[in-house]
Every structure is written in structure tokens, then in C-alpha cells.
Design a protein around this motif. Sequence first.
Motif, short mmCIF file in Angstrom:
data_model
loop_
_atom_site.label_atom_id
_atom_site.label_comp_id
_atom_site.label_asym_id
_atom_site.label_seq_id
_atom_site.Cartn_x
_atom_site.Cartn_y
_atom_site.Cartn_z
N GLU A 50 0.61 -1.02 0.17
CA GLU A 50 -0.07 -0.05 0.02
C GLU A 50 0.88 1.21 0.06
O GLU A 50 0.51 2.45 -0.58
CB GLU A 50 -0.90 -0.01 1.26
N ALA A 51 2.09 1.33 0.34
CA ALA A 51 2.94 2.37 0.62
C ALA A 51 3.52 2.80 -0.84
O ALA A 51 3.99 3.70 -0.82
CB ALA A 51 3.82 2.29 1.56
N ASP A 52 3.37 1.66 -1.61
CA ASP A 52 3.92 1.80 -3.08
C ASP A 52 5.33 2.44 -3.02
O ASP A 52 5.57 3.42 -3.56
CB ASP A 52 3.09 2.53 -3.87
N THR A 53 6.17 1.57 -2.37
CA THR A 53 7.80 2.15 -2.08
C THR A 53 8.42 2.53 -3.25
O THR A 53 9.10 3.49 -3.00
CB THR A 53 8.28 1.00 -1.43
N PHE A 54 8.13 1.91 -4.43
CA PHE A 54 9.15 2.27 -5.57
C PHE A 54 8.39 3.34 -6.42
O PHE A 54 9.11 3.66 -7.40
CB PHE A 54 9.38 1.10 -6.25
N ALA A 55 7.37 3.67 -6.28
CA ALA A 55 6.39 4.69 -7.12
C ALA A 55 7.43 5.89 -7.40
O ALA A 55 7.59 6.47 -8.45
CB ALA A 55 4.95 4.92 -6.80
N GLY A 56 7.74 6.82 -6.02
CA GLY A 56 8.22 7.99 -6.34
C GLY A 56 9.84 7.84 -6.91
O GLY A 56 9.99 8.60 -7.98
N PRO A 57 10.44 6.89 -6.41
CA PRO A 57 11.92 6.70 -7.32
C PRO A 57 11.68 6.30 -8.54
O PRO A 57 12.58 6.68 -9.24
CB PRO A 57 12.44 5.63 -6.44
N ALA A 58 10.73 5.67 -8.92
CA ALA A 58 10.89 4.99 -10.27
C ALA A 58 10.26 6.40 -11.45
O ALA A 58 10.85 6.47 -12.26
CB ALA A 58 9.44 4.05 -10.40
N LEU A 59 9.36 7.08 -10.71
CA LEU A 59 8.90 8.20 -11.60
C LEU A 59 10.19 9.06 -11.57
O LEU A 59 10.45 9.64 -12.93
CB LEU A 59 7.71 8.86 -10.97
N ASP A 60 10.65 9.23 -10.78
CA ASP A 60 11.90 10.21 -10.90
C ASP A 60 13.06 9.81 -11.91
O ASP A 60 13.45 10.66 -12.70
CB ASP A 60 12.53 10.35 -9.44
N ASP A 77 0.18 10.25 -13.07
CA ASP A 77 0.78 11.47 -12.25
C ASP A 77 0.90 12.23 -13.56
O ASP A 77 1.38 12.04 -14.55
CB ASP A 77 2.25 10.93 -11.89
N ALA A 78 0.55 13.59 -13.37
CA ALA A 78 0.75 14.70 -14.42
C ALA A 78 2.21 14.76 -15.12
O ALA A 78 2.55 14.84 -16.12
CB ALA A 78 0.40 16.11 -13.86
N ARG A 79 3.16 14.49 -14.03
CA ARG A 79 4.56 14.43 -14.70
C ARG A 79 4.89 13.41 -15.63
O ARG A 79 5.66 13.67 -16.68
CB ARG A 79 5.39 14.17 -13.45
N ALA A 80 4.25 12.17 -15.44
CA ALA A 80 4.44 11.17 -16.33
C ALA A 80 3.85 11.40 -18.08
O ALA A 80 4.24 11.22 -18.81
CB ALA A 80 3.73 10.12 -15.92
N ASN A 81 2.49 12.12 -17.79
CA ASN A 81 2.11 12.43 -19.09
C ASN A 81 2.74 13.63 -19.66
O ASN A 81 3.20 13.73 -21.03
CB ASN A 81 0.70 13.12 -18.85
N ALA A 82 3.34 14.56 -18.92
CA ALA A 82 4.32 15.47 -19.43
C ALA A 82 5.37 14.92 -20.02
O ALA A 82 6.06 15.53 -21.32
CB ALA A 82 4.73 16.57 -18.27
N ALA A 83 6.14 14.02 -19.37
CA ALA A 83 7.02 13.26 -20.13
C ALA A 83 7.06 12.42 -21.41
O ALA A 83 7.78 12.37 -22.20
CB ALA A 83 8.00 12.49 -18.98
#
Length: 358
Positions: free
Chosen positions: A181-191, A218-224
Motif C-alpha cells: 500500500e505504501a507503493d515504495t518504488f513509485a516515487g523513485p521510479a517516476l523520478d 501522475d501529471a509528470r508522467a504525461n508531461a514526459a
Amino acid sequence: MDTDTDSRPDELPALRDAVESGSPSLVEALLNPLVRSRYTEAELLEARDVALHWYEAGAEAELRRRTGAEEAVVRARVQDESDSIGELTLGGMSVRDGHAAILTALEELLGIRTSFEELMARALPFDRDHSSWGSATILLAHRRDQETWAAAAALRTHPEPSHRQFGAEVLRLTHLFDDNEADTFAGPALDIFTAWSTREPDPLVLAEVLRALGDHADARANAALLPYAGHPDGDVRRAVASGLGTWFEPPAFSDDVRETLLVLMTDADTAVRLAACHTVGDSRDRAPALADAMSVLLEDGDRKVRITAVEGLAFHDDERCVEGARRLGPPQEHPGTSSVELHLDALWLYRQRRDGWH
């Protein structure tokens, strides 16, 4: 483990033959949870040694040694259940080149932790559609530990594209398989993938990076993703077309995303049109322009695109799906594949909603 050989199914003595055949799916069938406990550890270790021998010798060299044949080997690409794999024929004997995948599966079953470097070495001689590549990346991704993550992330600056692609897929799958549930890797992966997308020159690797971005709501993913909608490589554009859609998007796309998808639905590459139509059909955006674009695809030259357009229009409660389905006719069988045409199911659900069936 049960050592009573008399109680084992008839297929168990075939394990060595299955390993030598090089077919991962055949070995997997013999090692399914219902029967695998009936093998002794010694038998599994022997099977592992057989797979290791074929892997280290190379399928062609071992085939040539066994047959003594000197003519050229005949190679073909075949489906091994859901996986793609090579098949070699020489001197009247055929073998598939999935011994690396078999070795990986047997080691996992035996509780042997193979290093990141060794698993990567097994994958790199093959392309990403091969079972030996897939078995390595999936196993590493399921580890979900910082050691594996760091090793994969370090590959993003490797000079060889194949290494970068391997690292990207391990990182993508690590996040994709993260059910915490914490989705540990989401933030590092997106970065990582957002920065990586701006500097990756190889189309195959870039497509993998963009597929990874598409896993993020995430809007950043769409922008990329958006800058690559006009990329010359079809796989890259397809990654954009698929990645702009997510189950978690708001009821409507942003204007930039909607306009990009409208363009991608007219792409010269069939796979890109198909992906864009899937994205639009699965979305909650009810803009008339999107429905009109799907209706145009009812006349597409590719049957899969037409089916996807019917399904999308049905999901969007657009009456044009009825005529589109009529022109498609009944579902067709596709020999050699597991694909199923579901446009009539989508049409039935649409009619149920339209007519208020209970």
C-alpha cells in the motif's frame, strides 16, 4: 520431499527430457505445484545440472555434438505457450533455446539466489520477447529489494543499449509488481524514468522507459510522454499511446493529451492506432471528438483496430458500435494464438445498459 517413486505420475521420469528439449513451458508443466513436491531434491538438482550444461555449452554446439551433423543449423522463432523462443534443427533433431529460462526456474524452485549479474548475462543474448529475458527480469523484479533496485538503476548510464533496456525493464516491473500500500518504488521510479526519458537515444530503450512512465497516474508522467508522440520509431509512439491512458485518470483528459491521442489514432502504424484506440476506449473522457475518431476506425483496414473501436464505442455508450459489430460479424478464431475477440460481449453490455435489462 516424497521419495516414493512408485506413487509418482507417469510424466515425472520425463523431467530430464523436458529440460533437454529447451522448452520452458514443458518443464513448467512438469513442475506445477500439484506434482513438483514429488520430485526429490536430488532429481531437481540433476535437472538443474542438465539445464546448466546446455546453457553453458550453447544449444547449437550441444546439438552439433550430439548429432555429429556438419550442415547449417535451421533456426525458427516459435511460440512456447505464451513465450517467444528459438528452435534449432540439425541432423534430424530439434531443440528449443530456453535452457537459460529453465535454469533460472529450477534455481528459484531450489531456493538458490542467483546474482543480478548472472541473471542479466542469461538474458542479454536474447531480445526482450524471449522467455530467457522475461524469466530473468521477472524474477529480479519480484525480489523488490534495494540491492536489486540499485543494480538495475545503475545500468541507466551503461554504454550498451541492451544493458540499459534490461535495467529499465527490471525497474519498471519492480514498481509494477509492488503490491504494498505504501507503493515504495513509485516515487523513485517516476523520478528515474522522467529524467531518463530526456536523454535516452536508443529507440528500444526509450520505448521501455516510456512504458514505465505509463504505469504512473501522475501529471509528470504525461508531461514526459507527450514530447515523443511524433517520434520516428513506431514502438516509441505506441508506448506514448498506451501510456497516456490509465485507470486512475480524471473523468477527462487534459487538452494536450486529448489532442495527442486524436493524432495517434490516425497514425500510419497499425499498432499505434490500436494502442491509442484502446486508451481512448478505456477512458472516461466522453468528448465527442474522441467518439468520432473511434467511429472512423470502424473502417480501419486492420480487424483488431475495428474490434477495439467497437468495444470503445460500446463502453462510451455510442450507438455506432451496433453497426460496427454487425459489419465485423461473429468472432473469428486465430490459430496459434490465445487471443479472444470480445466485441460481442461489449455490445451485449452496451445494449443491457441502453435497454435497462436486469
